[in-house]
Structure formats: C-alpha cells, structure tokens
Enzyme design. Structure first.
Site, short mmCIF file in Angstrom:
data_model
loop_
_atom_site.label_atom_id
_atom_site.label_comp_id
_atom_site.label_asym_id
_atom_site.label_seq_id
_atom_site.Cartn_x
_atom_site.Cartn_y
_atom_site.Cartn_z
N LYS A 1 -3.32 12.35 -1.30
CA LYS A 1 -2.35 12.77 -0.30
C LYS A 1 -1.24 13.56 -1.01
O LYS A 1 -1.48 14.67 -1.46
CB LYS A 1 -1.86 11.55 0.47
CG LYS A 1 -3.01 10.96 1.31
CD LYS A 1 -2.71 9.63 1.94
CE LYS A 1 -3.94 9.17 2.74
NZ LYS A 1 -3.95 7.75 3.03
N ASP B 1 0.86 -1.17 0.00
CA ASP B 1 0.00 0.00 0.00
C ASP B 1 0.91 1.23 0.00
O ASP B 1 1.66 1.46 0.95
CB ASP B 1 -0.92 0.00 1.22
CG ASP B 1 -1.97 1.11 1.15
OD1 ASP B 1 -1.67 2.17 0.55
OD2 ASP B 1 -3.06 0.93 1.70
N ARG C 1 0.59 14.37 14.18
CA ARG C 1 1.33 13.94 13.00
C ARG C 1 1.52 15.13 12.08
O ARG C 1 0.56 15.84 11.76
CB ARG C 1 0.51 12.85 12.31
CG ARG C 1 1.24 12.11 11.24
CD ARG C 1 0.35 11.05 10.64
NE ARG C 1 -0.77 11.66 9.89
CZ ARG C 1 -1.52 11.00 9.02
NH1 ARG C 1 -1.31 9.72 8.80
NH2 ARG C 1 -2.49 11.60 8.38
#
Ligand SMILES: *Cc1c(COP(=O)(O)O)cnc(C)c1O
Length: 423
Positions: A230, A204, A383
């Site tokens: 992303k 992935d 994050r």
C-alpha cells in the site's frame, strides 16, 4: 471550483515533498487515488528488477544467496523498524499480513492460558476477522471473539473499547487505521487500557505504515503486522512484516515451525530448534524478488521522513474534505470518515446511492478527461487514498470537479449495476 484550483496551485507550489512525485512512474492521463490499495511503481524499482533478474538470478544463480539475498530481509527489517518506530531486531519481513497475524495471534493466545476472550472491532479488515475465526475453530475452541460495534459505522468510542476489556481478555487486535472509514485508534491509550487488564495487543498497520507517524516502542505496543504494497509501494503481493517487542519474543512461539525459523537452518539438523530472536517467526524461504522490489519505495519514505509525509497527508485530506463539504454534500454525497484529522489515516470515504457506478465512470471516462482511480467498498463507499509521496493538491480539485460533472450529466448511467471482481 475556480478558487479551489487556485488554492491547489498555491499548495502545490509550497509543497516541500513535491519533487518525490518525479521518482514514480506517473501517467499523464491518470489521477491515482488508490495508493492505499496498491502503491505506485518507483522508477528505481523498475530498473532494479530487470537488473536483479538478469545479473543476480541469471548470472549468479545460487551464489546470489551469499552475495545478496541472505541479508536482504534483515536490511529491509532495519528500514521498516525506522518507519514504524521500532528496533531492527523486533521486525521480521516476509509472508503475508494474514499469515503474520495468524502466527502472532496463535502465539498470543497460547501464551495467555486461562483467558478465553478475543476482542476486535467491527471496522476491522475482514481477513483479520477470518484469521481469528479460523483459530477458534481449529485450535482455541473455548475462545470467543467479541466485536466492539461502531455507532456510526465510522469510528469506535474509547469508552466502548474499555468496557469490552476485562480479566478474561487474552487478546485485543485492531486495525490502527480502519480500511473503510480511515478511523484511527489512539495507539498509546489503547495499549494502556489493554495492558491494565493483562491483555496482549496486535495492531494491523496495513493502512498506517507509510501514511501516519508510528511509534511502536514509544507507545509500548506488543505486536503488530502490516503490508508493504500500500503506502510502502512494494508492488503487488509484496512481503508483509511483523513486529514483536523484544521482551515478548521469548514467550511467543511461531505455530509454523520451518527451517527458516530454525536457529541454524544450514546445519540441516533433524530436530527443530527455534531461533532465539525475531527470526523465529520466519516460515520458509523469503520471497527475494518481491522483497527486493520493496526497497526503493521504502528508501523514498525514509528520505522524505514520516513527520513531513504525515503533515502533507493531513493537508491533502483536509483540502479534499473542505471541497467535499462545499461541492459534494449538496449532491447527495455523505462523508463516511471522521471529521478530525487526528482521528484519520490517509484516506477519505464518501457515500452515495450510486457510488459503484460513479466509481466506474471516474475510472473509465468517455469525454477525454483523465481517468481517476479511487476504489469502491460495498455497499456505497468511494474511497480516496492520498499518498503524500506522489499525490498533488491539483489532483484533489480535479477529482472533485470530475465527480460533480459525472453527477450533473448523469454519466454514471452508462454502466450496469453488476460488480467487477476486483473493485
Ligand atoms: C490490505 C490489508 C491486509 C492484507 O492482507 P494480506 O494477507 O497481505 O492480503 C490485511 N489487513 C488489513 C487491515 C489490510 O488493510
């Protein structure tokens, strides 16, 4: 902090990719460190979408398929192939990452008759594990899923991984870059270990594509899936992609037979006959608007080139890491990512008992400072993603300075502890 700001300034001045920031929709009062969840909007995409909707959809209607849309998925596949080090006829663009994983895992397990073990790791993204659990429940009832555990919640040891693989292993599937810690597997070594035991591997690449140098062919990767909203900046819910190495394509079958996976969809034949190439992995009509939105972001990545992007990503992360060590560890933060750059993707996680509320205070400042958007991952991770196309070094220093201010003034106490839906 002063010397960090001076260093940031020097790094920004020397940054050969600096001009790419200008190709994105930026906001003066915003530092965006969440390009690993949803990438920023390329200015060209903004223009292209209104034009495409008006001219192609509005005026050309059904003629748009022959004029523009039929060739779009394969043109994007060619570009993604360059990005990930594969051949154009090994990439299919469409559907979601979850669905692509479902298709490939189903195909792989069916092709590996007699083997009943599926291996993944405890750092994998939940949807990947759900897909595997669902497959076991629905179709592969003799199979079992075994997870390689992590000693520190950050990384996975190669020896542990090797120990889990044996002659019963049908499939190994891993996130190349872990969504929380950013730990990155060594793709070459893992492929070798798995192949030695006869296992197939699905990678992935959601947190890797557009962030790290990928060489699917050179590392002899079997299969991969990945998302494009992303680091590829394709927009919310943009179509995902999948990769199947050429020599495996005949052995692997899409469990969802549909007309766009048919050899000749426009013959309207009553009998299904799978396409004899990568098109066989298609499911239904491609999402044209969302695919069109992906292309400008992809073009910018290819123009900048992955080696330069990766080099800047490492510089950004190392600079941030150095400041975390000097400025934030003394304030009860801990590092939840690998120390070595070769073992990391393009983000860093830090932990703090008040992580959730600190994260909220970063996003919603009340002192006129810039909003900073990282993301929160439970139970206590903040994050921070670094998108080398548009993030600047100065933003790293500003972020650390802001976190320090939030802690020192206890500003996070403005917020309740209950969580919002999307974090
Ligand atoms: C973001 C992400 C996904 C997303 O899956 P969708 O089906 O596109 O929602 C899947 N896997 C990983 C590792 C991710 O980071």
């Amino acid at each position: 902090m002063q010397h960090h700001f001076e260093k940031a300034k020097a790094l920004d001045q020397a940054d050969e990719l600096a001009r790419f920031r200008g190709y994105f929709f930026n906001q003066e009062k915003l530092i965006y460190l969440d390009g690993n969840s949803l990438g920023q909007l390329p200015l060209k995409t903004k223009e292209l979408m209104s034009q495409l909707v008006a001219e192609q959809w509005g005026e050309r209607l059904i003629r748009g398929w022959n004029e523009h849309w039929m060739e779009l998925p394969s043109r994007l596949a060619t570009k993604i192939a360059r990005l990930v080090g594969a051949q154009p006829d090994e990439i299919f663009v469409g559907d979601s990452t979850s669905l692509n994983l479902y298709k490939l895992a189903f195909a792989a397990l069916s092709a590996q008759q007699g083997r009943t073990k599926i291996v993944s790791d405890a750092l994998n993204f939940p949807t990947d594990l759900y897909v595997l659990q669902g497959l076991i429940q629905q179709q592969f009832r003799q199979h079992r899923l075994e997870l390689i555990q992590s000693h520190d919640g950050i990384s996975i040891g190669e020896e542990q991984l090797e120990k889990m693989l044996n002659e019963h292993t049908a499939l190994l599937t891993l996130s190349h870059v872990a969504f929380k810690s950013a730990f990155m597997h060594d793709m070459t070594k893992v492929n070798q270990m798995a192949h030695k035991k006869g296992a197939l591997v699905i990678w992935d690449l959601s947190h890797a594509a557009g962030a790290v140098d990928l060489a699917l062919n050179a590392t002899n990767a079997d299969m991969a899936v990945g998302c494009t909203y992303k680091y590829i900046n394709g927009g919310p819910g943009a179509s995902a992609f999948l990769y199947v190495r050429k020599d495996l394509q005949a052995r692997l079958n899409n469990p969802v037979a549909s007309w766009f996976g048919h050899n000749r969809p426009f013959d309207f034949d009553m009998q299904f006959q799978a396409a004899d190439d990568i098109r066989k992995f298609g499911v239904g009509t491609p999402n044209i608007l969302s695919m069109a939105a992906m292309e400008p972001g992809l073009d910018l990545l290819l123009e900048a080139g992955m080696p330069a992007l990766r080099a800047k990503s490492v510089q950004l992360s190392n600079f941030m890491l150095e400041m975390i060590q000097q400025e934030l560890l003394p304030l009860r933060f801990s590092l939840a990512s690998p120390l070595e750059a070769v073992k990391r993707g393009s983000h860093l996680s830090i932990q703090h008992p008040e992580a959730y509320r600190i994260n909220r205070a970063m996003i919603e400042p009340n002192d006129g400072s810039k909003a900073i958007i990282p993301d929160f991952r439970p139970p206590d991770n903040i994050r921070m993603g670094f998108a080398p196309l548009y993030n600047r070094f100065e933003e790293m220093a500003e972020t650390v300075q802001r976190i320090k201010a939030i802690i020192q003034s206890a500003e996070f106490e403005r917020f309740g502890k209950e969580k919002l839906t999307v974090t």
